[in-house]
Design an enzyme around this catalytic site. Structure first.
Site, PDB file in Angstrom:
ATOM      1  N   HIS A 272       0.840  -1.190   0.000  1.00 36.51           N
ATOM      2  CA  HIS A 272       0.000   0.000   0.000  1.00 36.51           C
ATOM      3  C   HIS A 272       0.873   1.237   0.000  1.00 36.51           C
ATOM      4  CE1 HIS A 272      -3.135   2.834   1.167  1.00 36.51           C
ATOM      5  NE2 HIS A 272      -3.968   1.928   0.695  1.00 36.51           N
ATOM      6  N   ASP A 330      -7.967  -5.672   0.291  1.00 33.39           N
ATOM      7  CA  ASP A 330      -8.443  -6.542  -0.785  1.00 33.39           C
ATOM      8  C   ASP A 330      -7.994  -7.987  -0.654  1.00 33.39           C
ATOM      9  OD1 ASP A 330      -9.862  -4.598  -2.127  1.00 33.39           O
ATOM     10  OD2 ASP A 330      -8.060  -3.836  -3.101  1.00 33.39           O
TER      11      ASP A 330
HETATM   12  N1  CMC Z   1       3.982  -7.706  -4.710  1.00 32.96           N
HETATM   13  C1  CMC Z   1       5.302  -7.682  -4.915  1.00 32.96           C
HETATM   14  N2  CMC Z   1       6.072  -6.584  -4.792  1.00 32.96           N
HETATM   15  C2  CMC Z   1       5.466  -5.457  -4.454  1.00 32.96           C
HETATM   16  C3  CMC Z   1       4.083  -5.395  -4.225  1.00 32.96           C
HETATM   17  C4  CMC Z   1       3.336  -6.569  -4.377  1.00 32.96           C
HETATM   18  N3  CMC Z   1       2.005  -6.571  -4.175  1.00 32.96           N
HETATM   19  N4  CMC Z   1       3.741  -4.129  -3.902  1.00 32.96           N
HETATM   20  C5  CMC Z   1       4.868  -3.423  -3.929  1.00 32.96           C
HETATM   21  N5  CMC Z   1       5.919  -4.206  -4.252  1.00 32.96           N
HETATM   22  C6  CMC Z   1       7.331  -3.817  -4.329  1.00 32.96           C
HETATM   23  C7  CMC Z   1       7.633  -3.065  -5.593  1.00 32.96           C
HETATM   24  O1  CMC Z   1       8.048  -3.941  -6.612  1.00 32.96           O
HETATM   25  C8  CMC Z   1       8.728  -2.132  -5.151  1.00 32.96           C
HETATM   26  O2  CMC Z   1       9.928  -2.865  -5.066  1.00 32.96           O
HETATM   27  P1  CMC Z   1      11.363  -2.148  -5.400  1.00 32.96           P
HETATM   28  O3  CMC Z   1      11.486  -1.052  -4.393  1.00 32.96           O
HETATM   29  O4  CMC Z   1      12.353  -3.228  -5.232  1.00 32.96           O
HETATM   30  O5  CMC Z   1      11.251  -1.661  -6.813  1.00 32.96           O
HETATM   31  C9  CMC Z   1       8.324  -1.764  -3.718  1.00 32.96           C
HETATM   32  O6  CMC Z   1       7.557  -2.899  -3.265  1.00 32.96           O
HETATM   33  C10 CMC Z   1       7.475  -0.494  -3.606  1.00 32.96           C
HETATM   34  O7  CMC Z   1       6.360  -0.632  -4.482  1.00 32.96           O
HETATM   35  P2  CMC Z   1       5.755   0.525  -5.371  1.00 32.96           P
HETATM   36  O8  CMC Z   1       4.997  -0.070  -6.492  1.00 32.96           O
HETATM   37  O9  CMC Z   1       6.813   1.517  -5.692  1.00 32.96           O
HETATM   38  O10 CMC Z   1       4.773   1.181  -4.301  1.00 32.96           O
HETATM   39  P3  CMC Z   1       3.511   2.088  -4.600  1.00 32.96           P
HETATM   40  O11 CMC Z   1       3.254   2.848  -3.367  1.00 32.96           O
HETATM   41  O12 CMC Z   1       3.708   2.865  -5.862  1.00 32.96           O
HETATM   42  O13 CMC Z   1       2.359   1.024  -4.901  1.00 32.96           O
HETATM   43  C11 CMC Z   1       0.531  -0.452  -4.667  1.00 32.96           C
HETATM   44  C12 CMC Z   1       1.371   0.653  -4.003  1.00 32.96           C
HETATM   45  C13 CMC Z   1      -0.703  -0.718  -3.809  1.00 32.96           C
HETATM   46  C14 CMC Z   1       0.055   0.012  -6.046  1.00 32.96           C
HETATM   47  C15 CMC Z   1       1.384  -1.741  -4.773  1.00 32.96           C
HETATM   48  O14 CMC Z   1       1.769  -2.189  -3.507  1.00 32.96           O
HETATM   49  C16 CMC Z   1       0.671  -2.857  -5.549  1.00 32.96           C
HETATM   50  O15 CMC Z   1       0.703  -2.871  -6.781  1.00 32.96           O
HETATM   51  N6  CMC Z   1      -0.005  -3.816  -4.831  1.00 32.96           N
HETATM   52  C17 CMC Z   1      -0.760  -4.847  -5.471  1.00 32.96           C
HETATM   53  C18 CMC Z   1      -2.096  -4.290  -5.908  1.00 32.96           C
HETATM   54  C19 CMC Z   1      -3.045  -4.041  -4.729  1.00 32.96           C
HETATM   55  O16 CMC Z   1      -3.228  -4.905  -3.887  1.00 32.96           O
HETATM   56  N7  CMC Z   1      -3.677  -2.866  -4.708  1.00 32.96           N
HETATM   57  C20 CMC Z   1      -4.693  -2.532  -3.715  1.00 32.96           C
HETATM   58  C21 CMC Z   1      -4.264  -1.412  -2.824  1.00 32.96           C
HETATM   59  S1  CMC Z   1      -5.384  -1.209  -1.409  1.00 32.96           S
HETATM   60  C22 CMC Z   1      -6.957  -0.934  -2.037  1.00 32.96           C
HETATM   61  C23 CMC Z   1      -7.033   0.160  -3.033  1.00 32.96           C
HETATM   62  O17 CMC Z   1      -6.310   1.161  -2.929  1.00 32.96           O
HETATM   63  O18 CMC Z   1      -7.866   0.087  -3.937  1.00 32.96           O
END
Ligand code: CMC
Length: 395
Positions: A272, A330
């Site tokens: 998140h 989720d």
């Molecule tokens: N699985 C594997 N690696 C992950 C995940 C994941 N679910 N989420 C983040 N990471 C890694 C990412 O690869 C990155 O690694 P590195 O620093 O080595 O490049 C690091 O963690 C930081 O991730 P980010 O994508 O830069 O973080 P963000 O704040 O931009 O993204 C997020 C947040 C929610 C989009 C992301 O965690 C994600 O894609 N999660 C899976 C989708 C999900 O469950 N979304 C629902 C969020 S809660 C409900 C809602 O908001 O609707």
């Protein structure tokens, strides 16, 4: 003069002041109007939470009754909306349909769209909260080829929606109390989450002074994506895929793929932008999941076991620990909805139904501020310098 703060993805920019929702991402704390989500989820029903988000205070008994009355008297949609719905292919994604239907509301309810008038804004809020379940259930019935079920007053907001989903002309739907409470809790847990992507979209869209239904349709469109509201559908598809390909025995293999940056595979329902600790909504969702599965005699649900195992492994794995990745709301909500009988494709539409109150409360908060401005981000231009247009034969 062109010096702006460069903050792609709004990692560190506060775009507004808000008194609605507070998140402490390090502690894993979520408050609506100051009240902890854990207390609201247990002590209040969803409509009380809606009232709180919209008005700033919980309703007393009389205010609660009046609010329920008002919602119950706006839950029908105009019959012509049915014709509009029929224009869609019946295999259309419910979020495509919902984006269209909510946008179309601006063409059906334009008697109260003077957005400078607080009373008009309130009517739009009530209409959206009241009609959203009807629209989602209509989209579902349409995809099944079944007739729509009209709302029945006297049931709770959630009970009514479940009946609109599952009653048929041959058989009425008996609302199971545990299921009704669980569904209501799903709505409460999704009701608002401060300036997330879809809410920011609603604010930006609404900041131009557009029609409220158009602004909420923009929020629905944004929510659809798998990084946001679409994650619940993606998460359940992921669990079903792992289950179909060996189940718990293959969890280790799957986790290796998740940790491999070239695979493009993420553990859906994890991570998140704001929570760098356990999402309090996920905790409540996991409890609800257990309650519902027990009540329905599905204690051995293989997907629940699989999810628990994925969580156990992830919480001990250095990759997840280093990046502070925890289950989000989720991760378990899809398993609950599946147990209730809600098809996977509809999960995000139910998130939209629940989040409508948050969107409209935030929109209303923005418009209530006499000093609000149209949202207008700036950019760092990285394109070509000034140049002259060559004639066609010189290109
Ligand atoms: N699985 C594997 N690696 C992950 C995940 C994941 N679910 N989420 C983040 N990471 C890694 C990412 O690869 C990155 O690694 P590195 O620093 O080595 O490049 C690091 O963690 C930081 O991730 P980010 O994508 O830069 O973080 P963000 O704040 O931009 O993204 C997020 C947040 C929610 C989009 C992301 O965690 C994600 O894609 N999660 C899976 C989708 C999900 O469950 N979304 C629902 C969020 S809660 C409900 C809602 O908001 O609707």
């Amino acid at each position: 003069s062109d010096m702006f703060t460069f903050d792609p993805g709004f990692m560190s920019t506060a775009a507004c002041e808000s008194a609605i929702t507070y998140i402490d991402g390090d502690k894993g704390e979520l408050l609506y109007r100051g009240y902890p989500i854990e207390q609201l989820a247990v002590n209040c029903d969803y409509l009380e939470v809606c009232y709180l988000l919209l008005n700033g205070e919980l309703p007393n008994a009389q205010q609660k009754a009046e609010f329920e009355y008002s919602i119950n008297h706006h839950n029908l949609v105009h019959e012509q909306m049915h014709f509009f719905l029929r224009g869609f292919r019946r295999d259309a994604h419910p979020m495509a349909i919902l984006t269209g239907l909510v946008g179309a509301m601006s063409a059906f309810y334009h008697d109260s769209t003077d957005i400078s008038n607080p009373h008009h804004r309130e009517i739009s809020a009530i209409r959206l909260i009241a009609k959203m379940p009807t629209l989602v259930a209509m989209a579902y019935k349409y995809s099944c080829g079944e007739p729509y079920v009209y709302p029945r007053n006297g049931l709770s907001y959630s009970g009514n929606f479940l009946r609109q989903m599952f009653a048929t002309p041959c058989e009425d739907y008996q609302v199971n109390e545990v299921v009704e409470r669980a569904f209501d809790r799903i709505l409460t847990l999704h009701a608002d989450h401060e300036q997330n992507a879809s809410t920011s979209t609603v604010r930006l869209c609404g900041s131009s002074g557009t029609n409220p239904f158009a602004a909420i349709a923009a929020g629905v469109a944004c929510l659809w994506g798998p990084a946001h509201g679409g994650a619940n559908e993606a998460c359940l598809n992921m669990l079903e895929n792992i289950q179909a390909n060996g189940g718990i025995a293959k969890v280790g293999e799957f986790m290796e793929k998740v940790k491999d940056k070239n695979s493009g595979v993420r553990l859906m329902g994890f991570g998140h932008r704001v929570y760098k600790n356990y999402d309090p909504r996920a905790k409540l969702m996991q409890e609800t999941c257990k309650e519902v599965l027990t009540a329905l005699g599905l204690e051995n649900d293989p997907l629940f076991k699989l999810a628990m195992e994925l969580e156990r492994i992830a919480l001990e794995d250095q990759y997840f620990v280093d990046r502070k990745l925890y289950p989000n709301v989720d991760f378990y909500s899809g398993i609950v909805q599946r147990a209730i009988g809600i098809p996977t494709q509809l999960f995000t539409a139910i998130f939209a139904l629940a989040r409508t109150v948050g969107w409209i409360a935030q929109w209303n908060e923005m418009l209530s501020d006499a000093n609000y401005k149209i949202g207008r981000p700036r950019q760092l231009y990285v394109g070509s310098a000034r140049r002259d247009v060559p004639s066609l034969d010189k290109r």
